[in-house]
Structures are given as C-alpha cells and as structure tokens.
Design a protein around this motif. Sequence first.
Motif, PDB file in Angstrom:
ATOM      1  N   LEU A  73       0.840  -1.198   0.000  1.00 16.26           N
ATOM      2  CA  LEU A  73       0.000   0.000   0.000  1.00 16.26           C
ATOM      3  C   LEU A  73       0.875   1.248   0.000  1.00 16.26           C
ATOM      4  O   LEU A  73       1.709   1.428   0.881  1.00 16.26           O
ATOM      5  CB  LEU A  73      -0.918  -0.006   1.229  1.00 16.26           C
ATOM      6  CG  LEU A  73      -1.777   1.224   1.471  1.00 16.26           C
ATOM      7  CD1 LEU A  73      -2.752   1.478   0.319  1.00 16.26           C
ATOM      8  CD2 LEU A  73      -2.532   1.092   2.789  1.00 16.26           C
ATOM      9  N   SER A  74       0.664   2.087  -0.998  1.00 14.30           N
ATOM     10  CA  SER A  74       1.418   3.341  -1.093  1.00 14.30           C
ATOM     11  C   SER A  74       0.637   4.481  -0.475  1.00 14.30           C
ATOM     12  O   SER A  74      -0.587   4.572  -0.632  1.00 14.30           O
ATOM     13  CB  SER A  74       1.720   3.667  -2.557  1.00 14.30           C
ATOM     14  OG  SER A  74       2.597   2.707  -3.094  1.00 14.30           O
ATOM     15  N   GLY A  79      -6.141   8.899  -3.018  1.00 12.35           N
ATOM     16  CA  GLY A  79      -6.382  10.116  -2.235  1.00 12.35           C
ATOM     17  C   GLY A  79      -6.387   9.919  -0.730  1.00 12.35           C
ATOM     18  O   GLY A  79      -6.738  10.830   0.017  1.00 12.35           O
ATOM     19  N   GLN A  80      -5.994   8.745  -0.253  1.00 11.66           N
ATOM     20  CA  GLN A  80      -6.013   8.461   1.188  1.00 11.66           C
ATOM     21  C   GLN A  80      -4.589   8.367   1.735  1.00 11.66           C
ATOM     22  O   GLN A  80      -3.754   7.688   1.153  1.00 11.66           O
ATOM     23  CB  GLN A  80      -6.704   7.117   1.448  1.00 11.66           C
ATOM     24  CG  GLN A  80      -8.159   7.071   1.081  1.00 11.66           C
ATOM     25  CD  GLN A  80      -9.021   7.749   2.127  1.00 11.66           C
ATOM     26  OE1 GLN A  80      -8.655   7.844   3.286  1.00 11.66           O
ATOM     27  NE2 GLN A  80     -10.167   8.227   1.693  1.00 11.66           N
ATOM     28  N   ASN A  81      -4.350   9.032   2.892  1.00 11.62           N
ATOM     29  CA  ASN A  81      -3.051   8.832   3.533  1.00 11.62           C
ATOM     30  C   ASN A  81      -3.086   7.494   4.271  1.00 11.62           C
ATOM     31  O   ASN A  81      -4.155   6.918   4.483  1.00 11.62           O
ATOM     32  CB  ASN A  81      -2.680   9.996   4.452  1.00 11.62           C
ATOM     33  CG  ASN A  81      -3.629  10.143   5.628  1.00 11.62           C
ATOM     34  OD1 ASN A  81      -4.416   9.252   5.938  1.00 11.62           O
ATOM     35  ND2 ASN A  81      -3.554  11.276   6.286  1.00 11.62           N
ATOM     36  N   LEU A  82      -1.941   6.976   4.626  1.00 13.62           N
ATOM     37  CA  LEU A  82      -1.867   5.649   5.244  1.00 13.62           C
ATOM     38  C   LEU A  82      -2.632   5.577   6.560  1.00 13.62           C
ATOM     39  O   LEU A  82      -3.318   4.595   6.827  1.00 13.62           O
ATOM     40  CB  LEU A  82      -0.408   5.244   5.467  1.00 13.62           C
ATOM     41  CG  LEU A  82       0.410   5.008   4.206  1.00 13.62           C
ATOM     42  CD1 LEU A  82       1.871   4.765   4.559  1.00 13.62           C
ATOM     43  CD2 LEU A  82      -0.147   3.851   3.403  1.00 13.62           C
ATOM     44  N   GLU A  83      -2.529   6.623   7.361  1.00 11.91           N
ATOM     45  CA  GLU A  83      -3.171   6.617   8.678  1.00 11.91           C
ATOM     46  C   GLU A  83      -4.697   6.562   8.567  1.00 11.91           C
ATOM     47  O   GLU A  83      -5.352   5.955   9.386  1.00 11.91           O
ATOM     48  CB  GLU A  83      -2.767   7.854   9.496  1.00 11.91           C
ATOM     49  CG  GLU A  83      -1.297   7.892   9.854  1.00 11.91           C
ATOM     50  CD  GLU A  83      -0.405   8.417   8.723  1.00 11.91           C
ATOM     51  OE1 GLU A  83      -0.909   8.986   7.735  1.00 11.91           O
ATOM     52  OE2 GLU A  83       0.815   8.237   8.820  1.00 11.91           O
ATOM     53  N   GLY A  84      -5.260   7.177   7.531  1.00 11.84           N
ATOM     54  CA  GLY A  84      -6.715   7.209   7.383  1.00 11.84           C
ATOM     55  C   GLY A  84      -7.247   6.232   6.359  1.00 11.84           C
ATOM     56  O   GLY A  84      -8.433   6.245   6.034  1.00 11.84           O
ATOM     57  N   THR A  88      -5.863  -0.029   5.675  1.00  9.79           N
ATOM     58  CA  THR A  88      -5.133  -0.298   6.921  1.00  9.79           C
ATOM     59  C   THR A  88      -6.116  -0.520   8.064  1.00  9.79           C
ATOM     60  O   THR A  88      -5.895  -1.384   8.916  1.00  9.79           O
ATOM     61  CB  THR A  88      -4.136   0.828   7.273  1.00  9.79           C
ATOM     62  OG1 THR A  88      -4.818   2.079   7.311  1.00  9.79           O
ATOM     63  CG2 THR A  88      -3.004   0.891   6.288  1.00  9.79           C
ATOM     64  N   HIS A  89      -7.201   0.230   8.073  1.00 12.55           N
ATOM     65  CA  HIS A  89      -8.232   0.049   9.109  1.00 12.55           C
ATOM     66  C   HIS A  89      -8.787  -1.376   9.046  1.00 12.55           C
ATOM     67  O   HIS A  89      -8.904  -2.055  10.072  1.00 12.55           O
ATOM     68  CB  HIS A  89      -9.351   1.084   8.919  1.00 12.55           C
ATOM     69  CG  HIS A  89     -10.440   0.965   9.929  1.00 12.55           C
ATOM     70  ND1 HIS A  89     -10.310   1.453  11.209  1.00 12.55           N
ATOM     71  CD2 HIS A  89     -11.663   0.402   9.856  1.00 12.55           C
ATOM     72  CE1 HIS A  89     -11.415   1.183  11.885  1.00 12.55           C
ATOM     73  NE2 HIS A  89     -12.252   0.546  11.084  1.00 12.55           N
ATOM     74  N   TYR A  90      -9.110  -1.840   7.860  1.00 14.59           N
ATOM     75  CA  TYR A  90      -9.652  -3.191   7.673  1.00 14.59           C
ATOM     76  C   TYR A  90      -8.641  -4.246   8.131  1.00 14.59           C
ATOM     77  O   TYR A  90      -8.980  -5.159   8.888  1.00 14.59           O
ATOM     78  CB  TYR A  90     -10.021  -3.406   6.199  1.00 14.59           C
ATOM     79  CG  TYR A  90     -10.475  -4.812   5.879  1.00 14.59           C
ATOM     80  CD1 TYR A  90     -11.767  -5.220   6.174  1.00 14.59           C
ATOM     81  CD2 TYR A  90      -9.609  -5.729   5.287  1.00 14.59           C
ATOM     82  CE1 TYR A  90     -12.189  -6.522   5.894  1.00 14.59           C
ATOM     83  CE2 TYR A  90     -10.023  -7.023   5.007  1.00 14.59           C
ATOM     84  CZ  TYR A  90     -11.309  -7.413   5.310  1.00 14.59           C
ATOM     85  OH  TYR A  90     -11.720  -8.689   5.037  1.00 14.59           O
ATOM     86  N   LEU A  91      -7.395  -4.120   7.676  1.00 16.43           N
ATOM     87  CA  LEU A  91      -6.369  -5.102   8.035  1.00 16.43           C
ATOM     88  C   LEU A  91      -6.106  -5.124   9.540  1.00 16.43           C
ATOM     89  O   LEU A  91      -5.892  -6.182  10.125  1.00 16.43           O
ATOM     90  CB  LEU A  91      -5.073  -4.825   7.274  1.00 16.43           C
ATOM     91  CG  LEU A  91      -5.125  -5.052   5.763  1.00 16.43           C
ATOM     92  CD1 LEU A  91      -3.838  -4.575   5.106  1.00 16.43           C
ATOM     93  CD2 LEU A  91      -5.392  -6.515   5.430  1.00 16.43           C
ATOM     94  N   ASN A  92      -6.148  -3.959  10.173  1.00 19.73           N
ATOM     95  CA  ASN A  92      -5.879  -3.880  11.607  1.00 19.73           C
ATOM     96  C   ASN A  92      -7.010  -4.453  12.451  1.00 19.73           C
ATOM     97  O   ASN A  92      -6.830  -4.676  13.650  1.00 19.73           O
ATOM     98  CB  ASN A  92      -5.588  -2.440  12.030  1.00 19.73           C
ATOM     99  CG  ASN A  92      -4.245  -1.960  11.517  1.00 19.73           C
ATOM    100  OD1 ASN A  92      -3.376  -2.764  11.205  1.00 19.73           O
ATOM    101  ND2 ASN A  92      -4.083  -0.664  11.422  1.00 19.73           N
ATOM    102  N   HIS A  93      -8.167  -4.674  11.843  1.00 23.75           N
ATOM    103  CA  HIS A  93      -9.302  -5.219  12.588  1.00 23.75           C
ATOM    104  C   HIS A  93      -9.608  -6.675  12.227  1.00 23.75           C
ATOM    105  O   HIS A  93     -10.628  -7.213  12.654  1.00 23.75           O
ATOM    106  CB  HIS A  93     -10.529  -4.320  12.407  1.00 23.75           C
ATOM    107  CG  HIS A  93     -10.392  -3.039  13.165  1.00 23.75           C
ATOM    108  ND1 HIS A  93      -9.743  -1.941  12.642  1.00 23.75           N
ATOM    109  CD2 HIS A  93     -10.752  -2.701  14.423  1.00 23.75           C
ATOM    110  CE1 HIS A  93      -9.731  -0.976  13.537  1.00 23.75           C
ATOM    111  NE2 HIS A  93     -10.334  -1.406  14.631  1.00 23.75           N
ATOM    112  N   LEU A 106       4.152  -0.963   3.589  1.00 24.04           N
ATOM    113  CA  LEU A 106       3.699   0.420   3.409  1.00 24.04           C
ATOM    114  C   LEU A 106       4.818   1.218   2.745  1.00 24.04           C
ATOM    115  O   LEU A 106       5.978   1.111   3.145  1.00 24.04           O
ATOM    116  CB  LEU A 106       3.325   1.049   4.755  1.00 24.04           C
ATOM    117  CG  LEU A 106       2.223   0.335   5.543  1.00 24.04           C
ATOM    118  CD1 LEU A 106       2.003   1.016   6.890  1.00 24.04           C
ATOM    119  CD2 LEU A 106       0.931   0.288   4.744  1.00 24.04           C
ATOM    120  N   VAL A 107       4.433   1.998   1.733  1.00 23.19           N
ATOM    121  CA  VAL A 107       5.403   2.796   0.978  1.00 23.19           C
ATOM    122  C   VAL A 107       5.059   4.270   1.139  1.00 23.19           C
ATOM    123  O   VAL A 107       3.917   4.670   0.895  1.00 23.19           O
ATOM    124  CB  VAL A 107       5.372   2.416  -0.527  1.00 23.19           C
ATOM    125  CG1 VAL A 107       6.387   3.242  -1.308  1.00 23.19           C
ATOM    126  CG2 VAL A 107       5.618   0.924  -0.719  1.00 23.19           C
TER     127      VAL A 107
END
Length: 164
Positions: A73-74, A79-84, A88-93, A106-107
């Motif tokens: 994931l870059s 248009g989304q930053n990594l934090e938002g 990443t939200h899906y993978l973290n849950h 993460l790039v």
Amino acid sequence: IVSGETEELEQDSSPLELFEEGTRLALVLNGDDGQINDISSVLKELKYKPIVAPSIQDAMGKLRLHHFDMVILSDGFDGQNLEGSPVTHYLNHLSMSVRRKIFLVLVSEKFDTMDNMMAFTLSANLVIKLADLSKLRLILTKALPDHEKFYKIFMDTLKEAGKE
C-alpha cells in the motif's frame, strides 16, 4: 469514514476471480502506473501473483473475497493517507490468526526503509521509502525470510496443536 462512504466501499463492482490453490497473491495499491509495473515485475520474480486494484473500493472488495499473502500500500493511494486508509483500518481489525498471514508493506516518502519501529507502530511488516522502491527486490528478499524465520516456531506450534 462517513456512513455513506462505508456503504460505497462495501459495494464491489469487480467480478469474482478464481486462483489455483497455493497461488501466492499480492495486492498492489499504488496510483502510479510506472511504479505498479515495477512492483508487479518484482512480485512475479518472487513467485507472487500481483493483483492491482485501481481504487480503495475495488481493494476492499478484493480483500473481502481473497486471502492475500502480501499487500503493498502506497501513501496517497486513491487520495487516502496511510493513517486514514480504509485498507489499513480493515487489516488492523482482522482476527490475529488471519492478519499474521498477510505481509503488509507500506510505501511512503515519510519512512526510512526497513525501519522496524515505524513498521511496528503502523502495524505493518515492512516500511519502504518511496525513493527506495527501485530496490524492492533486494528489500523483499531480505525482509521476507526474516519474517518467515520470526514466525516459523510460532506457526509450527500452532500446527502441532491443531489450531492452524
């Protein structure tokens, strides 16, 4: 995520793709065609089947339908930053038993390549500075065996206990 956005993300317009058992899938989430081609060729060399998603919506649909061994994931994808990022939200849950089988890369221009503390902070397996993307093959050939070695005893123990 606003509730309207959540509904939009859950509607997947891509058809179901079928892959042979044992195929190692890598989801590539990057908006630059040149970088996508470079990443895909490296993944093919490393015996992964690269799957490119053109948008967050498409990526979410693919993540729900398939098990990916790797996700790249870059920062700034769709248009989304990594934090938002919904990705990443899906993978973290995901449950830990599912998540630990996904190698998340993460790039971003913000990272130092292979900064383990930054990767840990972002719940990723590897971070790569955008400028080092040309060295992706070398970076992955170092990071993937380290990851496999790190989890080997744990995964072997799970198998022996019948919980894998």
